[in-house]
Design an enzyme around this catalytic site. Structure first.
Site, PDB file in Angstrom:
ATOM      1  N   LEU A   1      56.688  78.460  53.194  1.00 41.47           N
ATOM      2  CA  LEU A   1      57.314  78.695  54.489  1.00 41.47           C
ATOM      3  C   LEU A   1      58.790  79.009  54.304  1.00 41.47           C
ATOM      4  CD1 LEU A   1      57.646  78.498  57.600  1.00 41.47           C
ATOM      5  CD2 LEU A   1      57.814  76.009  57.321  1.00 41.47           C
ATOM      6  N   SER A   2      59.264  80.078  54.908  1.00 39.21           N
ATOM      7  CA  SER A   2      60.674  80.445  54.980  1.00 39.21           C
ATOM      8  C   SER A   2      61.297  80.541  53.587  1.00 39.21           C
ATOM      9  CB  SER A   2      61.409  79.451  55.879  1.00 39.21           C
ATOM     10  OG  SER A   2      62.612  80.012  56.325  1.00 39.21           O
ATOM     11  N   ALA A   3      62.207  79.641  53.212  1.00 41.48           N
ATOM     12  CA  ALA A   3      62.753  79.704  51.850  1.00 41.48           C
ATOM     13  C   ALA A   3      61.630  79.536  50.830  1.00 41.48           C
ATOM     14  CB  ALA A   3      63.815  78.628  51.651  1.00 41.48           C
TER      15      ALA A   3
ATOM     16  N   TYR B   1      67.191  79.091  55.560  1.00 44.72           N
ATOM     17  CA  TYR B   1      67.679  79.667  54.320  1.00 44.72           C
ATOM     18  C   TYR B   1      69.153  79.482  54.049  1.00 44.72           C
ATOM     19  CZ  TYR B   1      63.666  82.712  53.962  1.00 44.72           C
ATOM     20  OH  TYR B   1      62.433  83.225  53.858  1.00 44.72           O
TER      21      TYR B   1
ATOM     22  N   MET C   1      60.117  74.850  60.225  1.00 38.03           N
ATOM     23  CA  MET C   1      60.510  74.241  58.979  1.00 38.03           C
ATOM     24  C   MET C   1      61.885  73.672  59.103  1.00 38.03           C
ATOM     25  SD  MET C   1      61.836  77.292  56.621  1.00 38.03           S
ATOM     26  CE  MET C   1      63.213  76.409  56.024  1.00 38.03           C
TER      27      MET C   1
END
Length: 497
Positions: A165-167, A5, A1
């Site tokens: 995804l992620s954040a 963050y 991604m």
């Protein structure tokens, strides 16, 4: 991604300070995050992806994009997909593989998009209580997108799902906790447990070294975020690379502990099996023997979303920054949710969705509904916030025991002679009259954790009114009066309530 963050949140009304802090945050993020800074992806403009406006008050300042297959029937499922930092809706649309399965299995796809106006690196603010709690900020904007999609595409409120995804995964975990009455299932890809963080500093702690809490402690965070009395929870898939140095693999373990505790099941897998791409799948069944929680551990995979380009039935997506060639996570997630028609959610009955649903009247504690009759219907199911709350043999229903001054979303489904409910109607919102103010005296820290205030730059501000409350700590105490849902004012000189 994109940049996973880096997360300083800028209060939208403080543009001058935001400009200065944005430059500082970008520099700090470059040091703290693996892989370096990636340029912001293009705004959503891919063929087939359409921007949707007018989806509500949008307190989180997000944009709504949607992909809807041609001739999608009413009563189809809805999937909400959240991008990662420095990404966009079009980037996630192009790489994740979700449009492939929207076409194949027949569901609408909504892709919320944030921007640098909200966060220097275009991250969803999953670590900010004022953006991730129920009824507030970005979380409420996403909830409003669901309502818009249900009304515009006729989506089935019983089959709404969210992934990220992620954040975007951090926000997904929080949305599943805050809105278990909206989402039937979720998928958290390279993300932290729900409500692991409530500030920038604790966000980094969660990412790199999540707290080693007990399952009961993690589960309590979900239960406290959900509406009181919640007894039905979403089914959750967890995706994690073993070589992820941005969101460490320990997060998957803590997520597993959190959601198995919420479901009231143990942390020992019901079964474990090997999949392609070096993937190990562990499943945790509920009391009926159906998987409630799945954990996908991808050997050697770094930080990102698992994709598997190709034309095979279980392949999807395309590689790119933080889109890693291992296994098609979207395919396995869609099947876990039952979107392939062979899985977990029952198909709706054959009767059409009722038309003409409207609010007839409201009081402080009741909401009366009416709708058009459906030929062949023997009764109707009434859903509030996606949960069945009653039935009716006529085309009218009055919901009781509601809170004053509160907005409630309703849909109705027709039931045939066999007892099968058809797809739900377009949603309507009923807002009860009146409101009983309440007073809360606590430290700024506790106000923030409870969602009555939010933190920005080490300072605390009252949710709704934005009134300054001083330093964000446990030593500064204020009294806040809640004057309306989600709106608090400082009342240190005396609280009328």
């Amino acid at each position: 991604m994109g940049q996973p963050y880096p997360p300083l949140r800028f209060t939208k009304s403080r543009r001058l300070v935001a400009g200065i802090r944005r430059r500082l945050t970008a520099a700090a993020g470059a040091l703290a995050l693996a892989g370096g800074l990636v340029a912001l992806g293009p705004q959503a403009s891919a063929a087939g992806l359409t921007q949707v406006s007018g989806f509500g008050s949008n307190p989180g300042n997000l944009s709504m994009y949607a992909y809807v297959p041609d001739a999608l029937p009413a009563g189809a499922p809805l999937v909400v997909a959240l991008h990662g930092c420095t990404q966009s809706a079009s980037d996630y649309y192009a790489h994740s593989g979700w449009p492939t399965f929207a076409d194949r299995y027949g569901f609408a796809l909504v892709l919320p998009q944030t921007s640098s106006a909200n966060n220097a690196n275009s991250c969803f603010n999953w670590f900010e209580p004022g953006d991730s709690a129920r009824g507030q900020g970005e979380a409420l904007s996403i909830r409003q997108m669901v309502d818009k999609a249900v009304a515009q595409y006729g989506s089935d409120t019983r089959r709404v799902y969210i992934t990220g995804l992620s954040a975007g995964a951090g926000m997904t975990a929080n949305m599943l906790a805050a809105y278990p009455d909206v989402f039937a299932g979720g998928s958290i890809a390279s993300g932290p447990p729900a409500f692991c963080a409530n500030s920038v500093s604790t966000a980094y702690t969660c990412m790199y070294s999540p707290p080693d809490r007990s399952p009961a402690q993690w589960g309590a965070l979900v239960r406290s975020a959900a509406p009181a009395g919640t007894a039905s929870w979403p089914r959750v898939a967890i995706w994690q690379g073993t070589a992820d140095t941005t969101v460490r693999p320990a997060n998957a373990t803590e997520l597993r502990d959190q959601w198995t505790d919420v479901w009231g099941i143990g942390q020992t897998p019901s079964r474990t099996r090997s999949l392609s791409g070096g993937t190990t799948l562990s499943e945790y069944d509920d009391a009926s023997g159906r998987p409630a929680v799945q954990v996908y551990s991808l050997s050697g995979m770094a930080h990102g979303l698992a994709v598997d380009p190709g034309s095979g039935p279980d392949q999807c997506g395309s590689t790119g920054t933080y889109y890693l060639d291992t296994i098609c996570s979207s395919y396995h997630t869609a099947r876990f949710w039952g979107l392939d028609g062979a899985g977990q959610e029952p198909a709706p009955g054959s009767l059409p969705a009722p038309a003409g649903l409207a609010v007839a009247s409201v009081t402080d504690t009741t909401a009366s509904l009416r709708w058009d009759a459906v030929p062949g219907a023997v009764s109707y199911e009434i859903h509030r916030g996606g949960t069945k709350v009653g039935g009716a043999s006529s085309t009218a229903y009055t919901d009781t025991g509601l809170a004053p001054g509160t907005a409630y979303g309703y849909t109705v489904a027709a039931v045939d002679a066999s007892g099968a409910a058809g797809p739900v109607s377009a949603a309507v919102t009923a807002t009860t009259t009146g409101y009983t103010p309440t007073c809360h005296t606590a430290s700024n820290y506790d106000h923030t954790v409870a969602g009555r205030a939010y933190k920005s730059g080490g300072l605390t501000y009252a949710t709704g009114s934005g009134q300054a409350m001083g330093l964000w700590n446990t030593f500064t105490t204020h009294t806040l009066e809640q004057t309306a849902p989600g709106h608090y004012v400082v009342a240190d000189s005396g609280c009328p309530a």
